[in-house]
Design an enzyme around this catalytic site. Structure first.
Site, PDB file in Angstrom:
ATOM      1  CG  ASP A  18      -1.782  -1.230   1.338  1.00 28.54           C
ATOM      2  OD1 ASP A  18      -2.404  -1.631   0.340  1.00 28.54           O
ATOM      3  OD2 ASP A  18      -1.799  -1.826   2.433  1.00 28.54           O
ATOM      4  CD  GLU A  19       4.815  -0.438   0.104  1.00 25.69           C
ATOM      5  OE1 GLU A  19       5.338  -1.255   0.870  1.00 25.69           O
ATOM      6  OE2 GLU A  19       4.204  -0.759  -0.949  1.00 25.69           O
ATOM      7  N   GLY A  20       1.780   3.003  -2.612  1.00 28.68           N
ATOM      8  CA  GLY A  20       1.502   3.901  -3.729  1.00 28.68           C
ATOM      9  C   GLY A  20       2.255   3.535  -4.989  1.00 28.68           C
ATOM     10  CG  ASN A  43      -2.643 -11.179  -2.987  1.00 31.70           C
ATOM     11  OD1 ASN A  43      -2.314 -11.094  -4.165  1.00 31.70           O
ATOM     12  ND2 ASN A  43      -1.813 -11.598  -2.051  1.00 31.70           N
ATOM     13  N   GLY A  45      -3.591  -4.621  -4.742  1.00 35.16           N
ATOM     14  CA  GLY A  45      -4.493  -3.568  -5.183  1.00 35.16           C
ATOM     15  C   GLY A  45      -3.722  -2.296  -5.452  1.00 35.16           C
ATOM     16  CG  HIS A  46      -0.882  -1.652  -7.762  1.00 34.52           C
ATOM     17  ND1 HIS A  46       0.056  -2.136  -8.649  1.00 34.52           N
ATOM     18  CD2 HIS A  46      -0.485  -2.075  -6.539  1.00 34.52           C
ATOM     19  CE1 HIS A  46       0.974  -2.814  -7.982  1.00 34.52           C
ATOM     20  NE2 HIS A  46       0.659  -2.796  -6.713  1.00 34.52           N
ATOM     21  CB  THR A  47      -5.600   3.301  -6.023  1.00 30.93           C
ATOM     22  OG1 THR A  47      -6.237   2.276  -5.255  1.00 30.93           O
ATOM     23  CG2 THR A  47      -6.631   4.350  -6.390  1.00 30.93           C
ATOM     24  N   GLY A 329     -10.820  -3.348   1.617  1.00 35.36           N
ATOM     25  CA  GLY A 329     -11.558  -2.295   2.291  1.00 35.36           C
ATOM     26  C   GLY A 329     -11.269  -2.214   3.775  1.00 35.36           C
TER      27      GLY A 329
END
EC number: 6.3.4.4
Length: 458
Positions: A18-20, A43, A45-47, A329
């Protein structure tokens, strides 16, 4: 800075995921012709936020948002074909061309419904037995890797041979249904809606799994490829390649906070094994790290703060940083930046440079704490130890650094950052010994400070 040709960059997370990474991979693909996923599964997740529009990706490399860039799913990825096509269809509805640009390694192990059933049932059994849950996503990643290591996995290439696929599937179902019923009591377990179509009386049924796999096979065949060969040919032709890691170093099955880890190697070295490109062709390792720390699920976290009480620094990080997992989430635990942890990540990855993300989240905090080491059993150490037990006993040693009240959102030049923000970044460089190459000042693609281009010639 102008990018050179035939240069390959590996992007890895240096913390607990979750580091971006997604944003930075997307930004770097302006200089790349191909982007490669080399480990993990859906599993991850990249936003990405492009022109204010948010896109979440789980399997497809983030480079898919750049027209003309080829995307590859390497042999180190465990593949849920169903989730892949859900993602493809979502992107196509948004006007993104995917199928002509995506190649999937025939050597990828498949994630099938019984893998997810095992994952969910095991976590439930741990909870029922009073053991602490690992915190898996319940998507079958771990059980799929188990089948790979045991040399019994069904792989993408098996989809081309229905009779062979059916025979191997029956063998796997016999084994895994025995485990589900005998050891995990699946007959008394309530599986979620996603798994119910495949399960009767706690047993995963052959027909729905096989029929679905054959439907996926027809759609997947045009994208099946010898990804290793294609990548090596692209490199030989002068293409720049970008290897996109998932999760983070402290979730690596060997180098992370074991057993609170994922089931694959998340470190840069696996970019070679998980894609079929030799390590001598990997030229720059970029470590992505938040300006603070977060973690999802169980496991030790030395610098963790109270992130649930309003008015605390941890709550500020959680709310301003919108710290919820892209895939699950779940709320992320939040804490101060851990430079001793980053030193461990720098060692095992051989980092060439850092990208600091979410610097803007720290805007408004008047004082920051930077962990520079720990006290462990009465001894001072300056490097994160191995294994969850020792890490759980670590007491962080902090340096306090003045914060800043000015906004850093959208800043694109280093000299325009507040002086205290620059001092904070410089201290991170000093303690970790790794130069900062890039800084992200918002989720938007263009809000990026470039100090050293990973694709520029040395």
């Amino acid at each position: 800075m102008k990018a050179s040709k035939g240069r390959n960059v590996v992007v890895v997370g240096t913390q607990w995921g979750d580091e971006g990474k997604g944003k930075l991979v997307d930004w770097l693909t302006e200089s790349a012709q191909g982007v490669v996923r080399f480990q993990g599964g859906h599993n991850a997740g990249h936003t990405l936020v492009i022109n204010g529009v948010k896109t979440a990706l789980h399997l497809i490399p983030s480079g898919i948002m750049r027209p003309g860039v080829k995307c590859y799913i390497g042999n180190g990825v465990v593949l849920s074909a169903g989730k892949l096509f859900e993602e493809i269809e979502g992107l196509e509805k948004a006007g993104v061309e995917v199928r002509s640009r995506l190649r999937v390694s025939e050597a990828c192990p498949l994630i099938l419904p019984f893998h997810a059933a095992l994952d969910v049932a095991r976590e439930a059994a741990r909870e029922h037995g009073g053991a602490e849950k690992i915190g898996t996503t319940g998507r079958g990643i771990g059980p799929a890797y188990e089948d790979k290591i045991a040399r019994r996995a069904l792989r993408v290439q098996d989809l081309k041979y229905p009779e062979r696929f059916a025979a191997k599937l029956r063998e796997l179902l016999a084994l895994h249904n025995h485990v589900l019923s005998t050891f995990l009591g699946s007959a008394n377990f309530q599986f979620g809606d996603a798994l119910k179509p495949y399960i009767t009386g706690g047993q995963v049924q052959f027909e729905p799994v096989f029929d679905e796999a054959m439907r996926h096979a027809e759609m997947l065949k045009p994208m099946m490829a010898d990804v290793s060969r294609e990548l090596n040919e692209a490199h030989a032709a002068g293409a720049n390649l970008l290897f996109e890691g998932a999760q983070g170093t402290l979730l690596d099955v060997d180098h992370g906070t074991y057993p609170y880890v994922t089931s694959s190697n998340c470190v840069a070295g696996n970019a070679a094994a998980g894609s079929g490109v030799g390590p001598g062709h990997l030229h720059y390792i970029l470590g992505i790290t938040k300006a603070y720390c977060t973690r999802v699920g169980g496991g030790p976290f030395p610098t963790e703060l109270d992130w649930e009480t309003p008015g605390t620094p941890g709550y500020h990080m959680s709310t301003v940083g919108a710290e919820k997992g892209v895939t699950t989430g779940r709320s992320r635990r939040c804490g101060w930046f851990d430079a001793a942890l980053l030193k461990r990540s720098a060692q095992v990855n051989g980092l060439s440079g850092l990208c600091i993300t979410k610097l803007d989240v720290l805007d408004g905090l008047r004082e920051l704490s930077l962990c520079v080491g720990y006290e462990l059993d009465g001894e001072r150490i300056d490097l994160l130890p191995m294994g969850a037990e020792e890490i759980a006993r670590c007491v962080p040693i902090y340096e306090n650094i003045a914060g800043w009240t000015e906004s850093t959102v959208g800043v694109t030049r280093y000299e325009d950052l507040p002086s205290n923000a620059r001092r904070y970044l410089e201290r991170i460089e000093q303690v970790t010994g790794v130069p900062i190459a890039m800084i992200s000042t918002s989720p938007d693609r263009d809000h990026t400070i470039l100090m050293r281009h990973p694709y520029a010639a040395d």
